[in-house]
Design a protein around this motif. Structure first.
Motif, PDB file in Angstrom:
ATOM      1  N   LEU A  51       1.164  -1.442  -0.388  1.00  0.00           N
ATOM      2  CA  LEU A  51      -0.009  -0.335  -0.210  1.00  0.00           C
ATOM      3  C   LEU A  51       0.576   1.181  -0.375  1.00  0.00           C
ATOM      4  CD1 LEU A  51      -2.877  -1.330   2.667  1.00  0.00           C
ATOM      5  CD2 LEU A  51      -3.006  -0.644   0.363  1.00  0.00           C
ATOM      6  N   PHE A  52      -0.107   2.035  -1.137  1.00  0.00           N
ATOM      7  CA  PHE A  52       1.432   3.446  -0.652  1.00  0.00           C
ATOM      8  C   PHE A  52       2.197   3.976  -1.236  1.00  0.00           C
ATOM      9  CE2 PHE A  52      -1.200   3.344   3.770  1.00  0.00           C
ATOM     10  CZ  PHE A  52      -2.930   3.648   2.419  1.00  0.00           C
ATOM     11  N   VAL A  53       2.967   2.862  -1.685  1.00  0.00           N
ATOM     12  CA  VAL A  53       4.101   2.341  -2.952  1.00  0.00           C
ATOM     13  C   VAL A  53       3.951   3.587  -4.351  1.00  0.00           C
ATOM     14  CG1 VAL A  53       5.076   1.038  -4.187  1.00  0.00           C
ATOM     15  CG2 VAL A  53       4.690   0.528  -1.991  1.00  0.00           C
ATOM     16  N   THR A  54       4.712   4.242  -4.617  1.00  0.00           N
ATOM     17  CA  THR A  54       4.603   4.944  -6.178  1.00  0.00           C
ATOM     18  C   THR A  54       6.228   3.796  -6.311  1.00  0.00           C
ATOM     19  OG1 THR A  54       4.508   7.288  -5.605  1.00  0.00           O
ATOM     20  CG2 THR A  54       5.262   6.144  -7.463  1.00  0.00           C
ATOM     21  N   ALA A  55       4.526   2.733  -7.987  1.00  0.00           N
ATOM     22  CA  ALA A  55       5.552   2.318  -8.555  1.00  0.00           C
ATOM     23  C   ALA A  55       5.414   2.645 -10.220  1.00  0.00           C
ATOM     24  CB  ALA A  55       5.199   1.447  -8.539  1.00  0.00           C
ATOM     25  N   ASP A  56       6.590   2.300 -11.546  1.00  0.00           N
ATOM     26  CA  ASP A  56       6.240   2.162 -12.707  1.00  0.00           C
ATOM     27  C   ASP A  56       5.930   1.405 -13.044  1.00  0.00           C
ATOM     28  OD1 ASP A  56       7.166   4.150 -14.064  1.00  0.00           O
ATOM     29  OD2 ASP A  56       9.172   4.236 -13.968  1.00  0.00           O
ATOM     30  N   ILE A  57       4.354   1.148 -13.514  1.00  0.00           N
ATOM     31  CA  ILE A  57       4.011  -0.617 -14.353  1.00  0.00           C
ATOM     32  C   ILE A  57       3.525  -0.499 -15.477  1.00  0.00           C
ATOM     33  CG2 ILE A  57       3.315  -0.556 -11.847  1.00  0.00           C
ATOM     34  CD1 ILE A  57       0.302   0.179 -12.296  1.00  0.00           C
ATOM     35  N   ARG A  58       4.072  -1.607 -15.735  1.00  0.00           N
ATOM     36  CA  ARG A  58       3.168  -2.044 -17.496  1.00  0.00           C
ATOM     37  C   ARG A  58       2.020  -3.432 -17.243  1.00  0.00           C
ATOM     38  NH1 ARG A  58       7.073  -4.294 -21.286  1.00  0.00           N
ATOM     39  NH2 ARG A  58       7.274  -6.052 -19.542  1.00  0.00           N
ATOM     40  N   TYR A  59       1.256  -2.988 -17.641  1.00  0.00           N
ATOM     41  CA  TYR A  59      -0.176  -4.100 -17.489  1.00  0.00           C
ATOM     42  C   TYR A  59      -0.688  -3.896 -19.147  1.00  0.00           C
ATOM     43  CZ  TYR A  59      -2.826   0.811 -17.793  1.00  0.00           C
ATOM     44  OH  TYR A  59      -3.518   1.851 -17.949  1.00  0.00           O
ATOM     45  N   THR A  60      -1.327  -4.811 -19.210  1.00  0.00           N
ATOM     46  CA  THR A  60      -2.045  -5.416 -20.766  1.00  0.00           C
ATOM     47  C   THR A  60      -3.614  -5.147 -20.227  1.00  0.00           C
ATOM     48  OG1 THR A  60      -0.594  -7.018 -20.778  1.00  0.00           O
ATOM     49  CG2 THR A  60      -2.485  -7.519 -22.304  1.00  0.00           C
ATOM     50  N   PRO A  61      -4.026  -4.238 -21.217  1.00  0.00           N
ATOM     51  CA  PRO A  61      -5.373  -3.655 -20.774  1.00  0.00           C
ATOM     52  C   PRO A  61      -6.262  -4.518 -21.698  1.00  0.00           C
ATOM     53  CG  PRO A  61      -4.330  -1.909 -22.254  1.00  0.00           C
ATOM     54  CD  PRO A  61      -3.347  -2.900 -22.238  1.00  0.00           C
ATOM     55  N   ALA A  62      -7.238  -4.663 -19.873  1.00  0.00           N
ATOM     56  CA  ALA A  62      -8.712  -6.041 -20.837  1.00  0.00           C
ATOM     57  C   ALA A  62      -9.768  -5.518 -21.448  1.00  0.00           C
ATOM     58  CB  ALA A  62      -9.621  -6.068 -19.522  1.00  0.00           C
ATOM     59  N   ARG A  63      -9.727  -6.343 -22.153  1.00  0.00           N
ATOM     60  CA  ARG A  63     -10.889  -6.184 -23.840  1.00  0.00           C
ATOM     61  C   ARG A  63     -12.349  -5.930 -23.327  1.00  0.00           C
ATOM     62  NH1 ARG A  63      -7.643 -10.649 -27.440  1.00  0.00           N
ATOM     63  NH2 ARG A  63      -5.620  -9.075 -28.014  1.00  0.00           N
ATOM     64  N   LYS A  64     -12.841  -6.675 -22.270  1.00  0.00           N
ATOM     65  CA  LYS A  64     -13.919  -6.395 -22.059  1.00  0.00           C
ATOM     66  C   LYS A  64     -14.276  -5.978 -20.909  1.00  0.00           C
ATOM     67  CE  LYS A  64     -15.273  -9.910 -25.403  1.00  0.00           C
ATOM     68  NZ  LYS A  64     -15.787 -11.594 -25.621  1.00  0.00           N
ATOM     69  N   SER A  65     -13.583  -5.714 -20.215  1.00  0.00           N
ATOM     70  CA  SER A  65     -13.845  -5.385 -18.520  1.00  0.00           C
ATOM     71  C   SER A  65     -12.764  -4.226 -18.103  1.00  0.00           C
ATOM     72  CB  SER A  65     -13.381  -6.611 -17.402  1.00  0.00           C
ATOM     73  OG  SER A  65     -12.191  -6.855 -17.061  1.00  0.00           O
ATOM     74  N   ASP A  66     -13.107  -3.975 -16.925  1.00  0.00           N
ATOM     75  CA  ASP A  66     -11.616  -2.682 -16.529  1.00  0.00           C
ATOM     76  C   ASP A  66     -10.672  -3.109 -15.760  1.00  0.00           C
ATOM     77  OD1 ASP A  66     -14.077  -3.746 -13.793  1.00  0.00           O
ATOM     78  OD2 ASP A  66     -14.350  -1.762 -13.429  1.00  0.00           O
ATOM     79  N   LEU A  67     -10.499  -4.514 -15.426  1.00  0.00           N
ATOM     80  CA  LEU A  67      -9.660  -5.451 -14.659  1.00  0.00           C
ATOM     81  C   LEU A  67      -8.312  -5.347 -15.882  1.00  0.00           C
ATOM     82  CD1 LEU A  67      -9.652  -6.897 -12.378  1.00  0.00           C
ATOM     83  CD2 LEU A  67     -10.254  -8.565 -12.676  1.00  0.00           C
ATOM     84  N   HIS A  68      -7.791  -5.042 -15.664  1.00  0.00           N
ATOM     85  CA  HIS A  68      -6.736  -4.866 -16.575  1.00  0.00           C
ATOM     86  C   HIS A  68      -5.758  -6.414 -16.362  1.00  0.00           C
ATOM     87  CE1 HIS A  68      -8.427  -2.213 -18.463  1.00  0.00           C
ATOM     88  NE2 HIS A  68      -7.657  -0.584 -17.140  1.00  0.00           N
ATOM     89  N   THR A  69      -4.527  -6.596 -16.695  1.00  0.00           N
ATOM     90  CA  THR A  69      -3.873  -7.692 -15.716  1.00  0.00           C
ATOM     91  C   THR A  69      -2.364  -7.280 -15.896  1.00  0.00           C
ATOM     92  OG1 THR A  69      -4.850  -9.315 -17.406  1.00  0.00           O
ATOM     93  CG2 THR A  69      -2.312  -9.577 -16.455  1.00  0.00           C
TER      94      THR A  69
END
Length: 185
Positions: A51-69
């Motif tokens: 919690l409360f960590v700032t990070a550089d993140i990479r994620y794959t956008p979801a196609r059919k929902s709002d929950l990315h990987t």
């Protein structure tokens, strides 16, 4: 693949080895990712999703929902000093919950992200005070256009937020006030 700098503002267990992680980013606003295998001992995410960590993140956008990987995360600011006492964590939790109460998911929020970053950096170094909490509430209300720069004092800004959004302030506000009374400056 998307890349952004974000603050980890929430996490919950999805399965024995997987977490759902909520983030706040200037460009993406509030969004969620699934961190598959994050709770495995040899996971690439082991010890990073705090919690409360700032990070550089990479994620794959979801196609059919709002929950990315979530694909990758690297700490930029772990804010380890925040864990020095309960009051700091409680204050950070209140600020995050208040912000989440008033912003729309996936809406860019550069000013509010900057406000949250500064507040969390402050809490990393110092204990919360009533003045700090009320200053955050006032700046948030100003950024939302609810009060002018000199339009509210004290806790008036918090109640302007509550009235405008027709939602109760997070319970952590009262808990934080009690903690601050018991642990004066």
């Amino acid at each position: 693949m998307e890349k952004t700098e974000a603050i980890l503002i929430g996490r919950m267990k999805y399965s024995e080895t997987t977490l759902i992680v909520q983030w706040c980013s200037a460009e993406q606003g509030l969004f969620r990712t699934i961190a598959k295998g994050a709770l495995r001992p040899k996971s690439a995410f082991a010890g990073l999703l705090d919690l409360f960590v700032t990070a550089d993140i990479r994620y794959t956008p979801a196609r059919k929902s709002d929950l990315h990987t979530l694909v990758e995360a690297h700490w930029l600011n772990p804010r380890l000093g925040m864990r020095s006492n309960y009051g700091r964590v409680l204050a950070a939790t209140y600020l995050v919950k208040l912000m989440a109460l008033v912003v729309e998911p996936h809406a860019p929020l550069p000013a509010i992200y900057e406000l949250l970053t500064k507040a969390l950096d402050f809490l990393n170094e110092r204990d919360p005070s009533r003045a700090f909490m009320e200053r955050f509430e006032l700046r948030l209300a100003e950024d939302l256009g609810l009060v002018g720069p000199q339009g509210a004092r004290g806790s008036e800004a918090a109640y302007a937020i509550e009235d405008s959004f027709h939602r109760r302030l997070p319970v952590q506000r009262k808990q934080l006030m009690t903690w601050m009374e018991q642990h004066p400056g």
